[in-house]
Design a protein around this motif. Structure first.
Motif, short mmCIF file in Angstrom:
data_model
loop_
_atom_site.label_atom_id
_atom_site.label_comp_id
_atom_site.label_asym_id
_atom_site.label_seq_id
_atom_site.Cartn_x
_atom_site.Cartn_y
_atom_site.Cartn_z
N ASP A 84 69.25 47.97 37.09
CA ASP A 84 68.20 48.66 38.21
C ASP A 84 68.27 50.13 38.22
OD1 ASP A 84 67.67 45.86 38.74
OD2 ASP A 84 68.89 45.91 40.76
N SER A 85 69.44 50.82 38.02
CA SER A 85 69.63 52.21 37.67
C SER A 85 68.89 52.60 36.60
CB SER A 85 71.11 52.29 37.87
OG SER A 85 71.38 53.82 37.43
N LEU A 86 69.05 51.90 35.44
CA LEU A 86 68.11 52.39 34.43
C LEU A 86 66.84 52.28 34.66
CD1 LEU A 86 70.35 51.11 31.48
CD2 LEU A 86 70.10 53.53 32.20
N LEU A 87 66.13 51.33 35.25
CA LEU A 87 64.89 50.88 35.56
C LEU A 87 64.50 52.06 36.55
CD1 LEU A 87 64.57 47.35 35.75
CD2 LEU A 87 63.63 48.58 34.11
N THR A 88 65.15 52.29 37.57
CA THR A 88 64.69 53.57 38.25
C THR A 88 64.39 54.76 37.56
OG1 THR A 88 65.87 52.55 39.92
CG2 THR A 88 65.56 54.96 40.58
N ILE A 89 65.45 55.10 36.75
CA ILE A 89 65.10 56.33 35.96
C ILE A 89 63.88 56.30 35.08
CG2 ILE A 89 66.10 57.59 33.96
CD1 ILE A 89 68.92 56.75 35.04
N VAL A 90 63.82 55.19 34.43
CA VAL A 90 62.40 55.03 33.65
C VAL A 90 61.24 55.10 34.67
CG1 VAL A 90 61.22 53.25 32.30
CG2 VAL A 90 63.62 53.81 31.67
N ASP A 91 61.40 54.42 35.86
CA ASP A 91 60.26 54.10 36.66
C ASP A 91 59.78 55.65 37.25
OD1 ASP A 91 59.81 51.66 36.36
OD2 ASP A 91 60.82 51.02 38.32
N ASN A 92 60.66 56.55 37.77
CA ASN A 92 60.59 57.87 38.04
C ASN A 92 60.23 58.82 37.05
OD1 ASN A 92 61.41 57.21 40.88
ND2 ASN A 92 63.70 57.60 40.23
N GLY A 93 59.98 58.52 35.76
CA GLY A 93 59.33 59.21 35.00
C GLY A 93 60.36 60.38 34.23
N VAL A 94 61.47 60.14 34.48
CA VAL A 94 62.57 61.16 33.57
C VAL A 94 62.01 60.99 32.30
CG1 VAL A 94 64.87 61.59 33.13
CG2 VAL A 94 64.25 60.51 35.57
N VAL A 95 62.12 62.39 31.90
CA VAL A 95 61.71 62.64 30.48
C VAL A 95 63.00 62.52 29.62
CG1 VAL A 95 60.88 64.45 28.90
CG2 VAL A 95 59.79 64.08 31.09
N LEU A 96 62.94 61.54 28.54
CA LEU A 96 63.83 61.59 27.79
C LEU A 96 63.77 61.77 26.39
CD1 LEU A 96 65.20 57.99 29.18
CD2 LEU A 96 66.12 60.20 29.81
N ASP A 97 64.65 62.12 25.72
CA ASP A 97 64.37 62.64 24.39
C ASP A 97 64.31 61.03 23.74
OD1 ASP A 97 67.04 61.79 22.86
OD2 ASP A 97 67.65 63.20 24.26
N SER A 98 63.73 61.01 22.44
CA SER A 98 63.36 59.78 21.85
C SER A 98 64.64 59.00 21.48
CB SER A 98 62.70 59.80 20.47
OG SER A 98 63.31 60.58 19.55
N GLU A 99 65.92 59.52 21.04
CA GLU A 99 67.15 58.96 20.94
C GLU A 99 67.68 58.20 22.03
OE1 GLU A 99 71.42 59.46 18.96
OE2 GLU A 99 70.25 61.28 19.64
N THR A 100 67.65 58.96 23.21
CA THR A 100 68.00 58.28 24.39
C THR A 100 67.11 57.60 25.04
OG1 THR A 100 69.14 60.73 24.90
CG2 THR A 100 68.82 59.05 26.79
N ALA A 101 66.01 57.67 24.98
CA ALA A 101 64.84 56.41 25.32
C ALA A 101 64.92 55.35 24.53
CB ALA A 101 63.43 56.95 25.25
N GLY A 102 65.40 55.25 23.22
CA GLY A 102 65.56 54.23 22.52
C GLY A 102 66.91 53.45 22.93
N GLN A 103 67.90 54.23 23.25
CA GLN A 103 69.04 53.60 23.65
C GLN A 103 68.97 53.02 25.05
OE1 GLN A 103 72.10 53.18 22.20
NE2 GLN A 103 71.63 54.34 20.21
N VAL A 104 68.14 53.76 25.82
CA VAL A 104 68.14 52.76 27.18
C VAL A 104 67.18 51.62 27.07
CG1 VAL A 104 66.77 53.26 29.63
CG2 VAL A 104 68.15 55.05 28.51
N ASN A 105 66.17 51.71 26.41
CA ASN A 105 65.28 50.55 26.13
C ASN A 105 66.00 49.30 25.56
OD1 ASN A 105 62.91 51.67 27.40
ND2 ASN A 105 62.29 52.53 25.55
N GLN A 106 67.10 49.73 24.31
CA GLN A 106 67.78 48.54 23.88
C GLN A 106 68.78 47.88 24.84
OE1 GLN A 106 70.88 50.29 21.12
NE2 GLN A 106 70.87 48.17 20.02
N ARG A 107 69.41 48.93 25.55
CA ARG A 107 70.33 48.32 26.58
C ARG A 107 69.37 47.38 27.77
NH1 ARG A 107 75.82 51.11 27.17
NH2 ARG A 107 76.30 51.75 24.96
N LEU A 108 68.34 48.03 28.07
CA LEU A 108 67.74 47.29 29.27
C LEU A 108 67.35 45.96 28.55
CD1 LEU A 108 65.31 49.68 30.69
CD2 LEU A 108 66.96 48.56 31.97
N SER A 109 66.92 46.04 27.26
CA SER A 109 66.65 44.47 26.66
C SER A 109 67.63 43.68 26.60
CB SER A 109 65.98 44.93 25.40
OG SER A 109 65.92 43.82 24.77
#
Length: 160
Positions: A10-35
């Motif tokens: 939920d914490s990670l989804l909130t960050i994604v939903d709030n449109g926090v700009v992430l570099d591609s490496e971090t965004a990839g890590q977040v998406n991998q862990r969310l998955s």
């Protein structure tokens, strides 16, 4: 454990939903862990052993690359626990030391970290622990490093 996974997801989804700009490496890590978290939750809720086995394989792959895992933990904490990371940076901890602190904050003991990092001599892990304690000596005092970091993480989560 299921509640902790839900909270982190939920914490990670909130960050994604709030449109926090992430570099591609971090965004990839977040998406991998969310998955992985979503699949794990689905497996636990549904009782589907096939999904559960897939999650185990995904998690094993994630943690087997030790240096990449340490980096991913720091990236994950940088997104989900910014106050915690900023606090550690304030004391001039290196990226490697911050990685150790993040793993400690997950509730993993120093001896377990040393065992996990088999390609790193336990003496090196011990030296990193000493270096962290030295840099945090004014705030940690005689406290156990792991206990201090878990408490610090809890406090930083309350502030977010």
């Amino acid at each position: 454990m299921l509640d902790a996974i839900k909270n982190e997801r939920d914490s990670l989804l909130t960050i994604v939903d709030n449109g926090v700009v992430l570099d591609s490496e971090t965004a990839g890590q977040v998406n991998q862990r969310l998955s992985i978290m979503n699949n794990l939750l689905a497996a636990k809720i549904s009782g589907n052993k096939s999904i559960d086995r897939d999650c185990e394989l995904q998690m094993a792959k994630l943690v087997n690359e030790k240096d990449a895992f340490m980096t991913s933990v720091v990236l994950q904490f940088s997104v989900g626990h910014q106050e915690f990371i900023q606090y550690l940076k304030k004391y001039n901890l290196t990226d490697r030391e911050i990685g150790f602190c993040c793993i400690y904050a997950l509730g993993i003991k120093g001896s377990q970290i040393s065992s996990y990092l088999t390609n790193t001599a336990s003496q090196t892990a011990y030296n990193i622990n000493l270096s962290i304690r030295h840099k945090l000596k004014d705030v940690i005092g005689d406290s156990n490093l792991s206990t201090f970091l878990i408490s610090l993480l809890s406090q930083s989560e309350l502030q977010q």
